[in-house]
Motif scaffolding. Structure first.
Motif, PDB file in Angstrom:
ATOM      1  N   UNK A  78       0.761  -1.234   0.143  1.00 20.73           N
ATOM      2  CA  UNK A  78       0.439   0.059  -0.101  1.00 20.73           C
ATOM      3  C   UNK A  78       0.908   0.656   0.060  1.00 20.73           C
ATOM      4  N   UNK A  79       1.090   1.063   0.502  1.00 19.99           N
ATOM      5  CA  UNK A  79       2.638   2.282   1.019  1.00 19.99           C
ATOM      6  C   UNK A  79       3.559   2.798   0.127  1.00 19.99           C
ATOM      7  N   UNK A  80       4.573   1.472  -0.606  1.00 18.43           N
ATOM      8  CA  UNK A  80       5.154   1.764  -1.910  1.00 18.43           C
ATOM      9  C   UNK A  80       4.261   2.480  -2.959  1.00 18.43           C
ATOM     10  N   UNK A  81       2.984   1.314  -3.510  1.00 19.75           N
ATOM     11  CA  UNK A  81       1.927   1.602  -4.248  1.00 19.75           C
ATOM     12  C   UNK A  81       1.738   3.349  -4.217  1.00 19.75           C
ATOM     13  N   UNK A  82       1.340   4.120  -2.632  1.00 22.17           N
ATOM     14  CA  UNK A  82       0.797   5.338  -2.860  1.00 22.17           C
ATOM     15  C   UNK A  82       1.209   6.392  -3.315  1.00 22.17           C
ATOM     16  N   UNK A  83       2.887   6.120  -2.877  1.00 16.96           N
ATOM     17  CA  UNK A  83       3.608   7.459  -2.884  1.00 16.96           C
ATOM     18  C   UNK A  83       3.952   7.094  -4.721  1.00 16.96           C
ATOM     19  N   UNK A  84       3.432   6.329  -5.788  1.00 21.12           N
ATOM     20  CA  UNK A  84       3.553   5.865  -6.692  1.00 21.12           C
ATOM     21  C   UNK A  84       2.182   7.320  -7.215  1.00 21.12           C
ATOM     22  N   UNK A  85       1.586   7.462  -6.589  1.00 18.84           N
ATOM     23  CA  UNK A  85       0.446   8.187  -7.490  1.00 18.84           C
ATOM     24  C   UNK A  85       0.279   9.079  -7.790  1.00 18.84           C
ATOM     25  N   UNK A  86      -0.134   9.132  -9.086  1.00 18.93           N
ATOM     26  CA  UNK A  86      -0.085  10.757  -9.250  1.00 18.93           C
ATOM     27  C   UNK A  86      -0.225  11.630  -8.385  1.00 18.93           C
ATOM     28  N   UNK A  87      -1.396  11.378  -7.565  1.00 20.01           N
ATOM     29  CA  UNK A  87      -1.873  12.572  -6.777  1.00 20.01           C
ATOM     30  C   UNK A  87      -2.056  12.108  -5.384  1.00 20.01           C
ATOM     31  N   UNK A  88      -0.573  11.779  -4.419  1.00 18.64           N
ATOM     32  CA  UNK A  88      -0.741  11.145  -3.330  1.00 18.64           C
ATOM     33  C   UNK A  88      -1.025  12.130  -2.345  1.00 18.64           C
ATOM     34  N   UNK A  89      -1.214  11.301  -1.419  1.00 21.66           N
ATOM     35  CA  UNK A  89      -2.219  12.283  -0.184  1.00 21.66           C
ATOM     36  C   UNK A  89      -1.039  13.193   0.529  1.00 21.66           C
ATOM     37  N   UNK A  90      -0.481  13.723   1.329  1.00 18.22           N
ATOM     38  CA  UNK A  90      -0.027  14.582   2.307  1.00 18.22           C
ATOM     39  C   UNK A  90       0.259  14.014   3.422  1.00 18.22           C
ATOM     40  N   UNK A  91       1.021  13.154   3.293  1.00 12.67           N
ATOM     41  CA  UNK A  91       0.842  11.578   4.252  1.00 12.67           C
ATOM     42  C   UNK A  91       2.496  11.723   5.079  1.00 12.67           C
ATOM     43  N   UNK A  92       2.166  11.107   6.734  1.00 12.51           N
ATOM     44  CA  UNK A  92       3.691  10.578   6.942  1.00 12.51           C
ATOM     45  C   UNK A  92       3.450   9.373   7.511  1.00 12.51           C
ATOM     46  N   UNK A  93       4.759   8.807   7.118  1.00 12.93           N
ATOM     47  CA  UNK A  93       4.327   7.083   7.844  1.00 12.93           C
ATOM     48  C   UNK A  93       4.811   6.775   9.353  1.00 12.93           C
ATOM     49  N   UNK A  94       4.296   6.229  10.468  1.00 12.69           N
ATOM     50  CA  UNK A  94       4.390   6.051  11.545  1.00 12.69           C
ATOM     51  C   UNK A  94       5.034   4.921  12.293  1.00 12.69           C
ATOM     52  N   UNK A  95       6.329   4.880  12.202  1.00 20.77           N
ATOM     53  CA  UNK A  95       6.967   3.721  12.744  1.00 20.77           C
ATOM     54  C   UNK A  95       7.566   3.375  14.292  1.00 20.77           C
ATOM     55  N   UNK A  96       7.968   2.251  14.389  1.00 22.43           N
ATOM     56  CA  UNK A  96       8.356   1.954  15.851  1.00 22.43           C
ATOM     57  C   UNK A  96       9.816   2.144  15.429  1.00 22.43           C
ATOM     58  N   UNK A  97      10.067   3.547  16.716  1.00 23.80           N
ATOM     59  CA  UNK A  97      11.855   2.923  17.371  1.00 23.80           C
ATOM     60  C   UNK A  97      12.318   2.371  17.542  1.00 23.80           C
ATOM     61  N   UNK A  98      13.685   2.546  16.896  1.00 24.50           N
ATOM     62  CA  UNK A  98      13.824   1.026  16.640  1.00 24.50           C
ATOM     63  C   UNK A  98      13.932   0.184  18.103  1.00 24.50           C
ATOM     64  N   UNK A  99      14.416   0.754  19.248  1.00 21.69           N
ATOM     65  CA  UNK A  99      15.008   0.343  20.891  1.00 21.69           C
ATOM     66  C   UNK A  99      12.769  -0.060  21.169  1.00 21.69           C
ATOM     67  N   UNK A 100      12.143   0.018  20.448  1.00 18.66           N
ATOM     68  CA  UNK A 100      10.483  -0.601  21.243  1.00 18.66           C
ATOM     69  C   UNK A 100       9.599  -1.824  19.508  1.00 18.66           C
ATOM     70  N   UNK A 101      10.974  -2.146  19.027  1.00 16.60           N
ATOM     71  CA  UNK A 101      10.685  -3.154  17.524  1.00 16.60           C
ATOM     72  C   UNK A 101      10.785  -4.905  18.403  1.00 16.60           C
ATOM     73  N   UNK A 102       9.725  -4.953  18.485  1.00 14.92           N
ATOM     74  CA  UNK A 102      10.513  -7.052  19.212  1.00 14.92           C
ATOM     75  C   UNK A 102      11.354  -7.584  17.955  1.00 14.92           C
ATOM     76  N   UNK A 103      11.089  -7.328  17.453  1.00 14.21           N
ATOM     77  CA  UNK A 103      11.791  -7.618  16.058  1.00 14.21           C
ATOM     78  C   UNK A 103      13.624  -7.684  16.443  1.00 14.21           C
ATOM     79  N   UNK A 104      14.292  -9.084  15.845  1.00 12.66           N
ATOM     80  CA  UNK A 104      15.901  -8.813  15.696  1.00 12.66           C
ATOM     81  C   UNK A 104      15.832  -8.610  14.007  1.00 12.66           C
ATOM     82  N   UNK A 105      17.194  -7.385  14.176  1.00 10.62           N
ATOM     83  CA  UNK A 105      17.965  -7.529  12.931  1.00 10.62           C
ATOM     84  C   UNK A 105      18.571  -8.102  12.194  1.00 10.62           C
ATOM     85  N   UNK A 106      17.575  -7.656  10.855  1.00 10.96           N
ATOM     86  CA  UNK A 106      17.776  -8.923  10.038  1.00 10.96           C
ATOM     87  C   UNK A 106      18.930  -8.623   9.021  1.00 10.96           C
TER      88      UNK A 106
END
Length: 450
Positions: A78-106
């Motif tokens: 969704x995000x990748x395609x929305x950024x490529x739209x001719x009229x994309x919304x004025x948007x920002x992406x919410x991401x977890x701070x790295x210290x909050x992510x439960x995932x190990x770095x791949x």
């Protein structure tokens, strides 16, 4: 929508939070200001919004165990395609701070999942500062804090792309993507012991009448929309169905060279039926072993099972296969690199998807896009996804599935017809369409009165 065990677990919800709090209180600090500073450093709660944006899109699924699941693929596409739209919304992406992510770095890029590729997007990133905790812990913290943080940020619309952040309140609007309500369909399997998150989440959402309080809901299928209307009396006008998409640049027929190379690396021999996905109750994968037992013993067919599976579930499948005399027909692949999937789909004689319930059914769509004939369950969203481009079978009938598998094995004309129909059907679904229709929802909500 089933959450991963690592994120849901039954332990204390805020152990990391409490541990840091105790450490700070025990420290010899010179002043209350120093204590406050140290608390903020150790217990970082907040929303960092370095830029202005009308719309904030929740992309935190890419920072949790859902990165490698259907929700992660949805958010990434969704995000990748929305950024490529001719009229994309004025948007920002919410991401977890790295210290909050439960995932190990791949670090081993030889094992890429569906959402590991970098996102090519023009949208800036806002950072959600939370302690490292479970899905349930994040949900409860978001309920306590996120509405206030959103009002302060200046965002006018929040898109909750997964269920554990659905704040409502004055000053902003919230649209949520509802992927499915499967835990409510099978509460004995998803709302019992070991599933504390779903117990609390669905009880809370019902208690607060949250589904009806949201400004709008995006359902990924008509089946999901129908569930919302029947269970929660959500009005039609508050729901928009926006189907999932597919990356046609990746999921397309593989070359004969790529298919032969994959078969050699995985030591796969035709003919074989492929299943790819999870192995929890609603996936109904033991039915496939029972269906194999319906085939004559002289029939040559291997069932290739791909996707992550825990030891207990694998042992249960192996025990059933041994009991039914089908152990020789079973082949486990485990996790398969996303880059190998088109060739794997292409190598299979057909793909099998016997789910009791799906919110959408991305794997069936991926298989069709790669030119693989499909047998799918005739339940929930799958008929609307595959249309008339697949064989449909009752997920409660091993005999019916055995008949369908036998028919595809014997009839090359049928396989070719489904292959061509599947390729055509898959073209109806794209992330560009998903992004365009989602952006239209944003536009309508922003134009309406607060």
């Amino acid at each position: 929508m089933s959450a991963t065990p690592a994120d849901v677990g039954g332990g204390a919800l805020f152990c990391p939070l409490l541990h840091d709090l105790c450490c700070v209180v025990a420290m010899p600090l010179s002043s209350p200001a120093s204590l406050a500073l140290e608390l903020r450093r150790r217990l970082p709660l907040g929303l960092d919004a370095p830029t202005s944006a009308e719309v904030l899109i929740d992309a935190t699924a890419l920072d949790t165990g859902h990165r490698d699941r259907g929700i992660g693929r949805y958010v990434h596409g969704l995000i990748q395609a929305m950024g490529a739209l001719e009229r994309s919304p004025e948007a920002a992406l919410l991401r977890l701070h790295p210290d909050a992510s439960p995932l190990p770095r791949k670090v081993d890029l030889k094992a890429q999942g569906p959402s590991d590729a970098a996102i090519d997007s023009p949208f800036p990133t806002w950072t959600l500062r939370r302690p490292r905790t479970t899905h349930l812990g994040r949900f409860l913290l978001n309920e306590l804090r996120l509405a206030r943080e959103l009002r302060r940020s200046g965002a006018k619309l929040y898109h909750a792309t997964e269920p554990w952040s659905a704040p409502v309140g004055p000053g902003f609007k919230t649209v949520i993507t509802c992927h499915d309500l499967i835990p409510l369909q099978f509460p004995e399997h998803y709302m019992g012991k070991g599933h504390r998150y779903w117990q609390v989440y669905h009880h809370y959402m019902g208690l607060r009448d949250r589904w009806r309080a949201l400004d709008h809901i995006i359902a990924i299928s008509e089946a999901t929309a129908t569930e919302l209307k029947q269970r929660f009396n959500v009005p039609d006008e508050r729901i928009t169905v926006v189907p999932n998409g597919i990356d046609h640049g990746h999921f397309k027929p593989a070359s004969p060279v790529a298919i032969n190379d994959l078969k050699q690396r995985f030591n796969l021999k035709s003919p074989f039926a492929l299943y790819l996905g999870g192995y929890d109750f609603r996936k109904n994968t033991e039915l496939l072993i029972r269906a194999l037992a319906q085939l004559p013993s002289s029939t040559e067919l291997t069932l290739v099972l791909a996707g992550g599976v825990d030891a207990q579930m694998r042992a249960a499948h192996d025990a059933l296969a041994k009991k039914l005399g089908q152990a020789h027909r079973l082949r486990w692949l485990g996790f398969v690199d996303d880059r190998d999937l088109p060739a794997l789909y292409g190598a299979a004689d057909f793909f099998v998807y016997p789910s009791l319930a799906e919110g959408f059914g991305l794997q069936a769509l991926e298989a069709m896009a790669c030119g693989c004939p499909v047998i799918a369950s005739d339940r929930s969203s799958l008929p609307e996804v595959v249309g008339d481009a697949a064989l449909l079978a009752n997920p409660g009938s091993a005999y019916g599935w055995g008949e369908s598998m036998s028919a595809l094995l014997k009839d090359t004309t049928l396989r070719e017809r489904l292959r061509e129909a599947g390729l055509k059907r898959a073209q109806d679904f794209s992330w560009e369409r998903c992004a365009r229709e989602t952006a239209a929802v944003y536009e309508r909500l922003l134009a309406s009165t607060f």
